[in-house]
Design an enzyme around this catalytic site. Sequence first.
Site, short mmCIF file in Angstrom:
data_model
loop_
_atom_site.label_atom_id
_atom_site.label_comp_id
_atom_site.label_asym_id
_atom_site.label_seq_id
_atom_site.Cartn_x
_atom_site.Cartn_y
_atom_site.Cartn_z
N ASN A 134 1.23 -0.89 -0.31
CA ASN A 134 -0.20 -0.35 0.57
C ASN A 134 0.89 1.47 -0.03
OD1 ASN A 134 1.23 0.54 2.47
ND2 ASN A 134 -0.80 0.16 3.21
N GLU A 141 1.82 4.34 7.34
CA GLU A 141 0.84 4.11 6.74
C GLU A 141 0.18 5.43 6.41
OE1 GLU A 141 1.25 1.48 6.52
OE2 GLU A 141 -0.05 0.10 7.97
#
Length: 240
Positions: A134, A141
């Site tokens: 991702n 993140e």
Amino acid sequence: MQVQAFKDYQELSRKVADQIASVIRKKPFAQVCIASGHTPIGVFKCLIEDIKNGLDVSKITFISLDEWLNIDPTDPGSCISMLNKDFFDHVKLRKEQVVMFDVNANSVAECARVNDLISTNGGLDVMLVGIGLNGHIGMNEPGTSFRSYAHLSNLAEATRTSGQKYFQKPTVLTTGITLGLRHFAESRLPIVMANGAKKAGIMSKILNSKPTEDIPGTIVHNIPQALVMLDEEAAQEIDH
Ligand code: F6R
């Protein structure tokens, strides 16, 4: 940012190790941050060989990039267990040469401790990171500020799932503690390393989009000294 592609994982690993070894030779007191996971295993093998052949790491500080919270550090899937198995166990180091997040201590205090240690000693000389599917860097993140230093991270669903590959049994992963994207940007030699066809999609996405906090890896576009080092498989979808 500079992108370099190499024939295969072996050549890539050697070239990344050469970059790190060159910093260590020039600066015996360097602070070297390393990721765990599968990507850097070949680099560690090369560095272990270099050290056996005389590369002096006796004054280097190695900093472990991140750690899962709520996972016992002795679990083989913890970041420090992986780093021990793949690197530290093969090199003679004093205890104080290895800096890692203590997951049993207060997490906020741990972030402050590691941030202070890095800045007091003049910043990171090298920061070697892998890339998540991702686009994550460390446990930064999607959505993490590019200005972040060490912090707690609520793990993305993709990371909770892909992280299972490190564990011997299904393991609940929720939170991590990680150096920040600002550490990466401020590092004297920030290196993103990626290998294998699995990483081709995310690497082309990173290299073809403008910097956006939605894809942490795109921070490389803001960092003139960053190296993106790939093997041919990971580079196969990049527009030339
Ligand atoms: C590991 C880490 C992660 C990995 C990334 C790629 O310390 O911070 O961001 O670098 O998830 O993992 P691998 O290398 O196993 O493909």
